[in-house]
Motif scaffolding. Structure first.
Motif, mmCIF file in Angstrom:
data_model
loop_
_atom_site.group_PDB
_atom_site.id
_atom_site.type_symbol
_atom_site.label_atom_id
_atom_site.label_comp_id
_atom_site.label_asym_id
_atom_site.label_seq_id
_atom_site.Cartn_x
_atom_site.Cartn_y
_atom_site.Cartn_z
ATOM 1 N N UNK A 177 0.837 -1.317 -0.263
ATOM 2 C CA UNK A 177 0.289 -0.255 -0.320
ATOM 3 C C UNK A 177 0.880 1.496 -0.012
ATOM 4 N N UNK A 178 0.028 2.533 -0.633
ATOM 5 C CA UNK A 178 1.338 3.658 -1.243
ATOM 6 C C UNK A 178 -0.531 4.510 -0.530
ATOM 7 N N UNK A 179 0.535 5.675 -1.449
ATOM 8 C CA UNK A 179 -0.493 7.316 -1.577
ATOM 9 C C UNK A 179 0.512 7.758 -2.569
ATOM 10 N N UNK A 180 -0.298 8.774 -3.363
ATOM 11 C CA UNK A 180 0.770 9.399 -5.037
ATOM 12 C C UNK A 180 0.976 10.319 -4.350
ATOM 13 N N UNK A 181 2.413 10.601 -4.627
ATOM 14 C CA UNK A 181 3.306 11.679 -4.524
ATOM 15 C C UNK A 181 4.327 12.882 -5.206
ATOM 16 N N UNK A 182 4.248 12.126 -7.009
ATOM 17 C CA UNK A 182 4.325 13.053 -7.561
ATOM 18 C C UNK A 182 4.311 12.190 -9.336
ATOM 19 N N UNK A 183 4.050 12.930 -10.129
ATOM 20 C CA UNK A 183 3.524 12.543 -12.132
ATOM 21 C C UNK A 183 4.127 11.231 -11.878
ATOM 22 N N UNK A 184 4.806 10.250 -11.248
ATOM 23 C CA UNK A 184 5.042 9.508 -11.797
ATOM 24 C C UNK A 184 4.659 8.171 -11.643
ATOM 25 N N UNK A 185 3.803 8.653 -10.002
ATOM 26 C CA UNK A 185 2.391 8.094 -9.282
ATOM 27 C C UNK A 185 1.391 7.900 -10.144
ATOM 28 N N UNK A 186 0.864 8.495 -10.935
ATOM 29 C CA UNK A 186 0.025 8.880 -12.080
ATOM 30 C C UNK A 186 -0.946 7.845 -12.676
ATOM 31 N N UNK A 187 0.350 6.735 -12.404
ATOM 32 C CA UNK A 187 -0.383 5.262 -13.293
ATOM 33 C C UNK A 187 -0.281 4.830 -12.867
ATOM 34 N N UNK A 188 0.329 4.442 -10.975
ATOM 35 C CA UNK A 188 1.203 3.581 -10.536
ATOM 36 C C UNK A 188 0.813 1.676 -10.191
ATOM 37 N N UNK A 189 1.500 1.195 -11.552
ATOM 38 C CA UNK A 189 1.099 -0.195 -11.640
ATOM 39 C C UNK A 189 0.481 -1.234 -10.419
ATOM 40 N N UNK A 190 1.610 -0.824 -8.703
ATOM 41 C CA UNK A 190 0.591 -1.350 -7.513
ATOM 42 C C UNK A 190 -0.133 -1.238 -7.322
ATOM 43 N N UNK A 191 -1.410 -0.324 -7.050
ATOM 44 C CA UNK A 191 -2.212 0.160 -6.890
ATOM 45 C C UNK A 191 -2.987 -0.678 -7.910
ATOM 46 N N UNK A 192 -3.020 -0.807 -9.313
ATOM 47 C CA UNK A 192 -3.715 -1.485 -10.349
ATOM 48 C C UNK A 192 -3.728 -2.831 -9.766
ATOM 49 N N UNK A 193 -2.712 -3.355 -9.209
ATOM 50 C CA UNK A 193 -2.228 -5.005 -9.342
ATOM 51 C C UNK A 193 -2.879 -4.992 -7.947
ATOM 52 N N UNK A 194 -2.830 -4.074 -6.139
ATOM 53 C CA UNK A 194 -3.837 -4.606 -5.552
ATOM 54 C C UNK A 194 -4.939 -4.636 -5.413
ATOM 55 N N UNK A 195 -5.449 -3.632 -6.774
ATOM 56 C CA UNK A 195 -7.143 -3.560 -6.750
ATOM 57 C C UNK A 195 -8.015 -4.578 -6.987
ATOM 58 N N UNK A 196 -7.010 -5.562 -8.280
ATOM 59 C CA UNK A 196 -6.603 -6.478 -8.773
ATOM 60 C C UNK A 196 -6.956 -8.003 -7.455
ATOM 61 N N UNK A 197 -6.172 -8.049 -6.792
ATOM 62 C CA UNK A 197 -5.492 -8.625 -5.337
ATOM 63 C C UNK A 197 -6.602 -8.593 -4.739
ATOM 64 N N UNK A 198 -7.006 -7.319 -4.256
ATOM 65 C CA UNK A 198 -8.774 -6.750 -3.830
ATOM 66 C C UNK A 198 -10.192 -7.364 -3.650
ATOM 67 N N UNK A 199 -9.526 -7.587 -5.156
ATOM 68 C CA UNK A 199 -10.797 -8.295 -6.302
ATOM 69 C C UNK A 199 -11.037 -9.591 -5.697
ATOM 70 N N UNK A 200 -9.951 -9.952 -6.156
ATOM 71 C CA UNK A 200 -9.712 -12.113 -6.102
ATOM 72 C C UNK A 200 -9.708 -12.572 -4.531
#
Length: 242
Positions: free
Chosen positions: A19-42
């Motif tokens: 888990x994390x929070x966004x701090x700069x432009x590099x975070x906009x499309x965070x791969x870890x956030x997308x993966x975490x959402x999939x894992x949570x749904x599973x």
């Protein structure tokens, strides 16, 4: 939460924090956030909190059980120096890295201010590599913070590279990784940006690793830059197997 990795510059991942929070432009499309959402749904039990910062105390000593030496990316699904990770927890992670001397641990952060503040309290054995993310020229101060640490190997991850960085001061920096953004909303990386960083690494005698072009389907674009593959690593003594 500890497994082999398809990330080109490492061999395994270890996630005592998720888990994390966004701090700069590099975070906009965070791969870890997308993966975490999939894992949570599973229904993955490690992601019952979604992408909120979560400490996994039972995973802290996992690398001690891996007897074969490997490069380990620490907290690929979080940021070790996030404000919600207590100092004592970070120190316990470092204790494991100190004891697992046969592995090489690679830490990457965007929270470089906290890194530099906490660094004097940590035990930086030679098998711990510390890096900072530098996605554009707006976050170059992260490099100065990194230089203040006693890490034996200091590296930059210019991924996703979102703009030109033509005036890099690589004094004290051992390794630079460059890569384009990948995924459905990937922003393009221009060849000139990557070539500029490669040339600066050559001029300043810093190891250069080109990870990927990225894109919506990154496998279609590969990782050839200017006609060749760049797989350089820092020239350091390898850990000895326990």
């Amino acid at each position: 939460m500890a497994s082999s990795s398809h990330i080109e510059w490492t061999e395994a991942t270890w996630n005592p924090v998720t888990g994390c929070t966004k701090v700069s432009e590099g975070c906009r499309n965070c791969y870890a956030l997308a993966m975490a959402r999939r894992l949570e749904a599973m229904g993955n039990p490690r992601y019952l909190n979604g992408f909120n910062v979560t400490l996994h105390h039972d995973l802290i000593e996992v690398p001690l059980k891996w007897k074969k030496p490997r490069k380990i990316f620490v907290n690929s699904m979080s940021d070790m120096f996030h404000k919600d990770v207590p100092d004592e927890f970070i120190k316990s992670v470092f204790k494991t890295m100190n004891e697992a001397s046969w592995h090489t641990f690679q830490i990457l952060t965007k929270r470089s201010s906290r890194l530099s503040e906490l660094a004097p309290q940590l035990n930086w054995t030679d098998n711990i590599w510390q890096g900072v993310s530098v996605e554009n020229d707006k976050v170059l101060d992260r490099i100065d913070h990194l230089r203040q640490t006693p890490a034996a190997v200091k590296f930059l991850s210019c991924e996703p590279l979102l703009g030109p960085i033509d005036n890099l001061n690589l004094q004290g920096i051992d390794w630079v990784i460059v890569g384009g953004e990948s995924g459905p909303k990937a922003r393009p990386m221009e060849e000139a940006w990557a070539l500029s960083i490669r040339d600066q690494c050559v001029e300043q005698e810093t190891a250069f690793f080109f990870k990927q072009w990225g894109g919506v389907q990154k496998h279609r674009h590969g990782r050839i830059l200017d006609g060749q593959t760049y797989d350089e690593y820092p020239d350091v003594k390898q850990p000895v197997s326990n």
